[in-house]
Write a protein that holds these residues in place. Structure first.
Motif, PDB file in Angstrom:
ATOM      1  N   GLY A 284      38.899   8.934  32.786  1.00  0.00           N
ATOM      2  CA  GLY A 284      38.938  10.383  32.960  1.00  0.00           C
ATOM      3  C   GLY A 284      37.959  10.708  34.069  1.00  0.00           C
ATOM      4  N   HIS A 285      37.891  11.980  34.485  1.00  0.00           N
ATOM      5  CA  HIS A 285      36.952  12.284  35.569  1.00  0.00           C
ATOM      6  C   HIS A 285      35.694  12.959  35.040  1.00  0.00           C
ATOM      7  CE1 HIS A 285      38.045  16.638  36.027  1.00  0.00           C
ATOM      8  NE2 HIS A 285      39.286  16.241  35.785  1.00  0.00           N
ATOM      9  N   LEU A 286      34.576  12.447  35.519  1.00  0.00           N
ATOM     10  CA  LEU A 286      33.262  12.864  35.027  1.00  0.00           C
ATOM     11  C   LEU A 286      32.846  14.204  35.602  1.00  0.00           C
ATOM     12  CD1 LEU A 286      31.055  11.872  33.147  1.00  0.00           C
ATOM     13  CD2 LEU A 286      30.093  10.562  35.055  1.00  0.00           C
ATOM     14  N   ASP A 287      33.297  14.525  36.800  1.00  0.00           N
ATOM     15  CA  ASP A 287      32.942  15.813  37.401  1.00  0.00           C
ATOM     16  C   ASP A 287      33.743  16.932  36.756  1.00  0.00           C
ATOM     17  OD1 ASP A 287      35.252  14.581  38.779  1.00  0.00           O
ATOM     18  OD2 ASP A 287      35.259  16.442  39.940  1.00  0.00           O
ATOM     19  N   SER A 288      33.265  18.139  36.913  1.00  0.00           N
ATOM     20  CA  SER A 288      33.985  19.320  36.429  1.00  0.00           C
ATOM     21  C   SER A 288      33.628  20.485  37.348  1.00  0.00           C
ATOM     22  CB  SER A 288      33.587  19.654  34.993  1.00  0.00           C
ATOM     23  OG  SER A 288      32.295  20.251  34.955  1.00  0.00           O
ATOM     24  N   TRP A 289      34.295  21.602  37.169  1.00  0.00           N
ATOM     25  CA  TRP A 289      33.860  22.808  37.859  1.00  0.00           C
ATOM     26  C   TRP A 289      32.610  23.357  37.198  1.00  0.00           C
ATOM     27  CZ3 TRP A 289      35.112  23.595  42.572  1.00  0.00           C
ATOM     28  CH2 TRP A 289      36.331  23.124  43.069  1.00  0.00           C
ATOM     29  N   ASP A 290      31.991  24.290  37.833  1.00  0.00           N
ATOM     30  CA  ASP A 290      30.646  24.731  37.468  1.00  0.00           C
ATOM     31  C   ASP A 290      30.609  25.988  36.617  1.00  0.00           C
ATOM     32  OD1 ASP A 290      31.775  25.977  39.728  1.00  0.00           O
ATOM     33  OD2 ASP A 290      29.832  26.758  40.341  1.00  0.00           O
ATOM     34  N   ASN A 330      34.495  13.119  41.163  1.00  0.00           N
ATOM     35  CA  ASN A 330      35.083  13.940  42.230  1.00  0.00           C
ATOM     36  C   ASN A 330      36.599  14.057  42.197  1.00  0.00           C
ATOM     37  OD1 ASN A 330      35.712  13.887  45.701  1.00  0.00           O
ATOM     38  ND2 ASN A 330      34.835  15.629  44.642  1.00  0.00           N
ATOM     39  N   GLU A 331      37.186  14.190  41.015  1.00  0.00           N
ATOM     40  CA  GLU A 331      38.614  14.484  40.956  1.00  0.00           C
ATOM     41  C   GLU A 331      38.896  15.914  41.400  1.00  0.00           C
ATOM     42  OE1 GLU A 331      42.314  16.092  39.121  1.00  0.00           O
ATOM     43  OE2 GLU A 331      40.251  16.719  38.803  1.00  0.00           O
ATOM     44  N   THR A 339      39.934   7.253  44.812  1.00  0.00           N
ATOM     45  CA  THR A 339      40.254   6.555  46.051  1.00  0.00           C
ATOM     46  C   THR A 339      39.332   5.357  46.257  1.00  0.00           C
ATOM     47  OG1 THR A 339      41.026   8.626  47.045  1.00  0.00           O
ATOM     48  CG2 THR A 339      40.464   6.829  48.544  1.00  0.00           C
ATOM     49  N   ARG A 340      38.047   5.544  45.966  1.00  0.00           N
ATOM     50  CA  ARG A 340      37.084   4.461  46.135  1.00  0.00           C
ATOM     51  C   ARG A 340      37.360   3.316  45.161  1.00  0.00           C
ATOM     52  NH1 ARG A 340      34.314   1.489  49.544  1.00  0.00           N
ATOM     53  NH2 ARG A 340      32.224   0.921  48.843  1.00  0.00           N
ATOM     54  N   GLY A 401      48.577  10.786  36.558  1.00  0.00           N
ATOM     55  CA  GLY A 401      47.221  11.296  36.737  1.00  0.00           C
ATOM     56  C   GLY A 401      46.766  11.205  38.179  1.00  0.00           C
ATOM     57  N   THR A 402      45.820  12.071  38.534  1.00  0.00           N
ATOM     58  CA  THR A 402      45.347  12.154  39.920  1.00  0.00           C
ATOM     59  C   THR A 402      44.427  11.005  40.281  1.00  0.00           C
ATOM     60  OG1 THR A 402      45.549  14.563  39.886  1.00  0.00           O
ATOM     61  CG2 THR A 402      44.105  13.614  41.548  1.00  0.00           C
ATOM     62  N   ASP A 403      43.486  10.673  39.413  1.00  0.00           N
ATOM     63  CA  ASP A 403      42.503   9.635  39.736  1.00  0.00           C
ATOM     64  C   ASP A 403      43.124   8.250  39.851  1.00  0.00           C
ATOM     65  OD1 ASP A 403      39.850  10.873  39.961  1.00  0.00           O
ATOM     66  OD2 ASP A 403      40.207  11.511  37.908  1.00  0.00           O
ATOM     67  N   ILE A 404      44.147   7.979  39.065  1.00  0.00           N
ATOM     68  CA  ILE A 404      44.772   6.658  39.123  1.00  0.00           C
ATOM     69  C   ILE A 404      45.901   6.606  40.147  1.00  0.00           C
ATOM     70  CG2 ILE A 404      44.125   6.042  36.768  1.00  0.00           C
ATOM     71  CD1 ILE A 404      46.935   6.746  35.867  1.00  0.00           C
TER      72      ILE A 404
END
Length: 462
Positions: A284-290, A330-331, A339-340, A401-404
């Motif tokens: 899953g993605h660790l970042d989120s909006w603020d 950074n999703e 990407t990295r 999913g976006t990250d994968i």
């Protein structure tokens, strides 16, 4: 000849019966093991308490922020406590956009008092450099914008007011259809000489929460500020414009983009007992909006992915293939982490059997969406009966999913965890995405369904 033929049939029949018995025994073993996974999740699951810490002690985790780094540290320590075979970080440079002071928006009628609006800057927007006041022109489609005379657009706010389509049962489809105005609204408005863009929030709910989200600029056109109105605010502005086309809108935003920041994906893995070179990633993605705590988007996906590893260890189900949990960074505004990860996997010549992502909230499980050749989708669908008793047996071809996504050419299958979506876009990218909106049982059931499919993938491959 006849006796030989009879003996051949007898041997063939015995072989068939043996194979059938073996298949039944195997299915029974898998059913028992999946029951173990669910029992462990429902009796001793850790997803909910991990999410409580992530959202309550760290909160919103916008890429480049101090909170994002705290989340990286937390993810690494949490997975290290699971006693995995390996836990490590993958360095990645990420954007660093900051919102600044709370945004202000106000409708200024030709007569009477101003009307305050609930607004928020779209992620990546430039600021207004003070108060920006201009007229407003409303459109619902790109064709409407293109048809407007230049003097009707120049120097004004273009108000993109196309709602999400409520007839789609899969709300993600409605989100995808309406999302182009958020992503591209500022660019298309600027091409026509507009002063800025106002965008209806991407939600099927009618409320006062504005929804942020990523937008883009084009270096060939002027960067103009872009803000989201709540759905109630958008409806009110539309009604007022009909009665008073000469009204103006006043916008004040202090957001800006700072230099990029070093951050990390967090990775933990259990080595496969038989085929360690074949990798199954789950993340899953660790970042989120603020604006809030990033609970459903995507704290739930992170804690469920870590829970997959814990469930396999706690039940003694040693995966035959390597299972790797990835907390992507950074999703939301760049997909730099995904990407990295794919770049490093390619450079290391890693073989990904499959990659799974949870990024649709922590709601009641339904099944999985699969991006793969038809034969592979059918192969995975053979396991639907094992997950049907847990109401997680709907396996369909669809976006994973976006990250994968960057792994598409490297993995045999991309798999998206699918849960009930009807409430997701009520809180998505808003100040309402908080821990109290997550149900403990639904969250733990989701982790169990993910672990169960990964158990099967690890045992049988594709």
């Amino acid at each position: 000849m006849r006796s030989i033929f009879r003996r051949s049939l007898l041997v063939s029949g015995l072989g068939f019966l043996t194979l059938t018995a073996h298949a039944q025994t195997t299915a029974k073993t898998d059913s028992v093991n999946i029951r173990k996974i669910y029992d462990e999740a429902l009796l001793h699951g850790q997803s909910y308490e991990n999410l409580r810490y992530l959202t309550g002690r760290i909160g919103g985790r916008l890429s480049g922020s101090p909170q994002a780094q705290l989340a990286v540290d937390w993810g690494k320590v949490t997975m290290e406590k699971l006693g995995l075979d390996r836990v490590y970080l993958q360095e990645v440079m990420v954007p660093h956009w900051v919102r600044g002071a709370k945004e202000k928006g106000e409708i200024k009628p030709a007569k009477g008092k101003g009307i305050s609006m609930n607004i928020c800057a779209l992620g990546g927007s430039v600021g207004t450099g003070g108060k920006l006041r201009a007229g407003v022109v409303e459109v619902k489609t790109w064709a409407e914008l293109a048809a407007l005379p230049a003097d009707k657009v120049k120097g004004k706010f273009v108000f993109f007011n196309r709602p999400m389509n409520p007839v789609h049962i899969e709300t993600g489809k409605a989100y995808g259809e309406a999302g182009d105005q958020r992503r591209n609204g500022a660019v298309e408005a600027a091409r026509r000489g507009a002063a800025g863009a106002l965008v209806r929030s991407l939600s099927l709910a009618h409320d006062d929460f504005p929804h942020t989200g990523a937008m883009r600029y084009d270096e060939a056109v002027t960067k103009v500020p872009a803000a989201a109105l709540s759905t109630n605010g958008a409806d009110e502005l539309s009604q007022l414009l009909k009665a008073d086309p000469g009204l103006t809108f006043e916008l004040e935003m202090s957001c800006e983009t700072l230099p990029e920041v070093k951050s990390y994906n967090v990775v933990g893995e259990i080595k496969g007992s038989k085929y360690p070179g074949e990798i199954i990633a789950v993340g899953g993605h660790l970042d989120s909006w603020d604006l809030a705590q990033g609970a459903h988007d995507d704290g739930t996906g992170c804690v469920q992915s870590m829970e997959v590893l814990r469930l396999l260890r706690a039940t003694g189900l040693k995966p035959e293939r390597t299972v790797r949990a990835v907390l992507f960074m950074n999703e939301e505004n760049g997909v730099r982490g995904g990407t990295r990860y794919a770049e490093l996997a390619r450079a290391a010549n890693e073989k990904h059997l499959a990659a799974m992502e949870s990024d649709g909230g922590g709601f009641t499980p339904r099944g999985f969406n699969i991006e793969a050749p038809a034969a592979t989708v059918q192969r995975i669908q053979q396991w639907q009966p094992l997950l049907r008793p847990y109401f997680s047996g709907l396996f369909s071809a669809g976006h994973a999913g976006t990250d994968i996504g960057p792994l598409k050419d490297q993995a045999n299958a991309l798999i998206g965890y699918d849960c009930d979506s009807q409430r997701y876009f009520d809180i998505h990218h808003t100040a309402a995405d908080t821990f109290d909106k997550v149900n403990r049982r639904e969250l733990e059931l989701g982790g169990a369904s993910m672990a169960s499919l990964i158990y099967l993938l690890s045992k049988y491959g594709l």
